[in-house]
Design a protein around this motif. Structure first.
Motif, PDB file in Angstrom:
ATOM      1  N   LEU A  27       0.846  -1.188   0.000  1.00  0.00           N
ATOM      2  CA  LEU A  27       0.000   0.000   0.000  1.00  0.00           C
ATOM      3  C   LEU A  27       0.885   1.243   0.000  1.00  0.00           C
ATOM      4  O   LEU A  27       1.953   1.233   0.618  1.00  0.00           O
ATOM      5  CB  LEU A  27      -0.918   0.034   1.234  1.00  0.00           C
ATOM      6  CG  LEU A  27      -2.074  -0.969   1.283  1.00  0.00           C
ATOM      7  CD1 LEU A  27      -2.718  -0.938   2.670  1.00  0.00           C
ATOM      8  CD2 LEU A  27      -3.114  -0.661   0.203  1.00  0.00           C
ATOM      9  N   PRO A  28       0.467   2.313  -0.667  1.00  0.00           N
ATOM     10  CA  PRO A  28       1.270   3.539  -0.633  1.00  0.00           C
ATOM     11  C   PRO A  28       1.223   4.201   0.739  1.00  0.00           C
ATOM     12  O   PRO A  28       0.249   4.038   1.491  1.00  0.00           O
ATOM     13  CB  PRO A  28       0.606   4.417  -1.690  1.00  0.00           C
ATOM     14  CG  PRO A  28      -0.814   3.929  -1.767  1.00  0.00           C
ATOM     15  CD  PRO A  28      -0.742   2.451  -1.507  1.00  0.00           C
ATOM     16  N   LEU A  29       2.286   4.915   1.070  1.00  0.00           N
ATOM     17  CA  LEU A  29       2.315   5.690   2.304  1.00  0.00           C
ATOM     18  C   LEU A  29       1.497   6.956   2.070  1.00  0.00           C
ATOM     19  O   LEU A  29       1.923   7.856   1.359  1.00  0.00           O
ATOM     20  CB  LEU A  29       3.756   6.042   2.673  1.00  0.00           C
ATOM     21  CG  LEU A  29       3.956   6.839   3.966  1.00  0.00           C
ATOM     22  CD1 LEU A  29       3.485   6.059   5.188  1.00  0.00           C
ATOM     23  CD2 LEU A  29       5.419   7.249   4.128  1.00  0.00           C
ATOM     24  N   SER A  30       0.305   6.989   2.648  1.00  0.00           N
ATOM     25  CA  SER A  30      -0.593   8.110   2.413  1.00  0.00           C
ATOM     26  C   SER A  30      -0.328   9.286   3.360  1.00  0.00           C
ATOM     27  O   SER A  30      -0.619  10.437   3.028  1.00  0.00           O
ATOM     28  CB  SER A  30      -2.058   7.666   2.553  1.00  0.00           C
ATOM     29  OG  SER A  30      -2.267   6.965   3.750  1.00  0.00           O
ATOM     30  N   ARG A  31       0.257   8.980   4.540  1.00  0.00           N
ATOM     31  CA  ARG A  31       0.531  10.044   5.492  1.00  0.00           C
ATOM     32  C   ARG A  31       1.606   9.610   6.464  1.00  0.00           C
ATOM     33  O   ARG A  31       1.606   8.461   6.931  1.00  0.00           O
ATOM     34  CB  ARG A  31      -0.741  10.410   6.262  1.00  0.00           C
ATOM     35  CG  ARG A  31      -0.594  11.565   7.265  1.00  0.00           C
ATOM     36  CD  ARG A  31      -1.956  11.946   7.831  1.00  0.00           C
ATOM     37  NE  ARG A  31      -1.857  12.980   8.842  1.00  0.00           N
ATOM     38  CZ  ARG A  31      -1.725  12.743  10.159  1.00  0.00           C
ATOM     39  NH1 ARG A  31      -1.713  11.483  10.602  1.00  0.00           N
ATOM     40  NH2 ARG A  31      -1.659  13.738  11.022  1.00  0.00           N
ATOM     41  N   ALA A  32       2.564  10.512   6.759  1.00  0.00           N
ATOM     42  CA  ALA A  32       3.583  10.256   7.764  1.00  0.00           C
ATOM     43  C   ALA A  32       3.659  11.471   8.663  1.00  0.00           C
ATOM     44  O   ALA A  32       3.914  12.572   8.206  1.00  0.00           O
ATOM     45  CB  ALA A  32       4.934  10.002   7.103  1.00  0.00           C
ATOM     46  N   ALA A  33       3.407  11.269   9.962  1.00  0.00           N
ATOM     47  CA  ALA A  33       3.330  12.403  10.880  1.00  0.00           C
ATOM     48  C   ALA A  33       4.135  12.159  12.145  1.00  0.00           C
ATOM     49  O   ALA A  33       4.166  11.054  12.686  1.00  0.00           O
ATOM     50  CB  ALA A  33       1.877  12.667  11.251  1.00  0.00           C
ATOM     51  N   MET A  34       4.834  13.210  12.605  1.00  0.00           N
ATOM     52  CA  MET A  34       5.563  13.184  13.859  1.00  0.00           C
ATOM     53  C   MET A  34       4.682  13.770  14.963  1.00  0.00           C
ATOM     54  O   MET A  34       4.074  14.829  14.760  1.00  0.00           O
ATOM     55  CB  MET A  34       6.850  14.001  13.755  1.00  0.00           C
ATOM     56  CG  MET A  34       7.834  13.491  12.725  1.00  0.00           C
ATOM     57  SD  MET A  34       8.760  12.074  13.321  1.00  0.00           S
ATOM     58  CE  MET A  34       9.610  11.600  11.784  1.00  0.00           C
ATOM     59  N   VAL A  35       4.628  13.098  16.093  1.00  0.00           N
ATOM     60  CA  VAL A  35       3.850  13.633  17.211  1.00  0.00           C
ATOM     61  C   VAL A  35       4.749  13.711  18.444  1.00  0.00           C
ATOM     62  O   VAL A  35       5.793  13.068  18.518  1.00  0.00           O
ATOM     63  CB  VAL A  35       2.622  12.747  17.537  1.00  0.00           C
ATOM     64  CG1 VAL A  35       1.684  12.697  16.333  1.00  0.00           C
ATOM     65  CG2 VAL A  35       3.038  11.360  17.945  1.00  0.00           C
TER      66      VAL A  35
END
Length: 365
Positions: free
Chosen positions: A355-363
């Motif tokens: 699956l494609p990486l649709s979102r990458a977020a740092m928290v």
């Protein structure tokens, strides 16, 4: 020769094939490490995949369906992937101690050997002839025979029967784990004596996990220190011993003294990965103040981890959606210039699951 802390970490990355050379086939990974933690099925597929050149989740599921690797409860009575041909001798080595330690749990669940034997006969009669059933269907089978599976009784019954070598877990069907008869599923089992089993297990462990101590090995294998020592003694011709932080560590003789790695030295490892859980003492890679962030609430559930230069520096979480995967990173401290490499590692994971990486977020920064 006296090695330092940094050498210990790099050699483990190398010997676990997280860094350095990768394997071509999933079953080669499992054989190299001896066994891989598999408490979380999808995470454990990635534990194998990240150690291969390009295997996807589909490829590893196929290796399971092709009976090359088996899912059962050998080491410490916890779920592991093991080489198919080694399943029986591993269970034979670990089961007596594991079952003895489960006596109290049997009493709590109001189970006894008479009930277990009855369940074994019911399950054998149903599965005999290369049949398979989903775990929910096995639970229904027992309930229909007036054997309660509620309050974890069903899980413990399956676990206990698997310890005896009657069953193992088969491939997924409709997202449900199946149960099969081990003798019918694995046709070419190796027969080893106790001494041979201890030697083989020690050789596999220290080759795939070294440098490690005798206490690491005994904990991982679920055996006594005495048996761990017997295993090391028998496997010693293929091992070497070195002092690290004044403690005796063992590893394969083939381990280079100063392994080198390709960049980036950034890895997204699954929850329960051998890099962390393969040792009794995890302080070399995980700071004590960060341990509660990897196992929130100390509930035994290990979150997927971010590893940079051998150190656990944060956790990550994936969310599967219809057309992609979202990944959220929770570093223990700002990652700075390494953020880009972490996101590159996320792309490698997305390729693995197809699956494609649709979102990458740092928290948390």
């Amino acid at each position: 020769m006296k090695l330092n802390h940094r050498s210990l970490i790099f050699q483990r990355l190398f010997n676990q094939h997280i860094a350095g050379t990768k394997f071509e086939k999933p079953e080669q990974v499992v054989k190299r490490l001896g066994a891989l933690q598999a408490q979380d099925y999808m995470q454990s597929l990635w534990a194998i995949g990240l150690r291969t050149q390009s295997a996807t989740a589909v490829d590893i599921k196929q290796a399971i369906a092709d009976k090359k690797i088996v899912l059962t409860w050998p080491m410490r009575g916890t779920l592991h992937f093991v080489p198919a041909e080694d399943t029986k001798w591993m269970l034979k080595l670990s089961a007596p101690r594991t079952l003895a330690q489960s006596k109290r749990r049997m009493e709590q669940l109001e189970l006894d050997l008479e009930i277990i034997e009855r369940c074994k006969q019911i399950i054998y009669d149903t599965l005999h002839g290369n049949k398979r059933l989903s775990r929910p269907d096995v639970m229904k089978l027992l309930e229909d025979a007036s054997i309660s599976t509620k309050n974890q009784r069903g899980y413990h019954i399956l676990w206990h029967i698997a310890q005896t070598g009657l069953i193992c877990l088969g491939p997924m069907e409709d997202k449900k784990q199946t149960v099969v008869l081990l003798d019918e599923w694995v046709l070419n089992s190796r027969e080893l004596s106790t001494e041979e089993s201890l030697a083989e297990l020690a050789a596999r462990y220290f080759t795939g996990h070294g440098p490690a101590t005798i206490h690491d090995f005994a904990w991982w294998a679920g055996i006594t220190i005495t048996d761990a020592r017997r295993g090391i003694q028998a496997a010693q011709p293929g091992l070497r011993r070195e002092k690290i932080n004044d403690h005796e560590h063992w590893m394969s003789k083939d381990t280079p003294s100063e392994p080198t790695y390709e960049k980036p030295a950034v890895y997204l490892l699954p929850g329960f990965d051998e890099y962390l859980l393969g040792y009794k003492d995890r302080s070399a890679v995980l700071a004590s103040e960060h341990a509660p962030l990897v196992v929130p609430g100390n509930n035994g559930i290990f979150l997927p981890i971010i590893v940079i230069d051998g150190q656990v520096v944060g956790t990550w979480k994936r969310t599967i959606k219809k057309n992609g995967v979202d990944i959220t990173f929770s570093p223990f401290a700002p990652l700075g210039d390494q953020e880009e490499s972490v996101i590159e590692a996320a792309h490698r994971y997305s390729e693995f699951i197809g699956l494609p990486l649709s979102r990458a977020a740092m928290v948390g920064q």
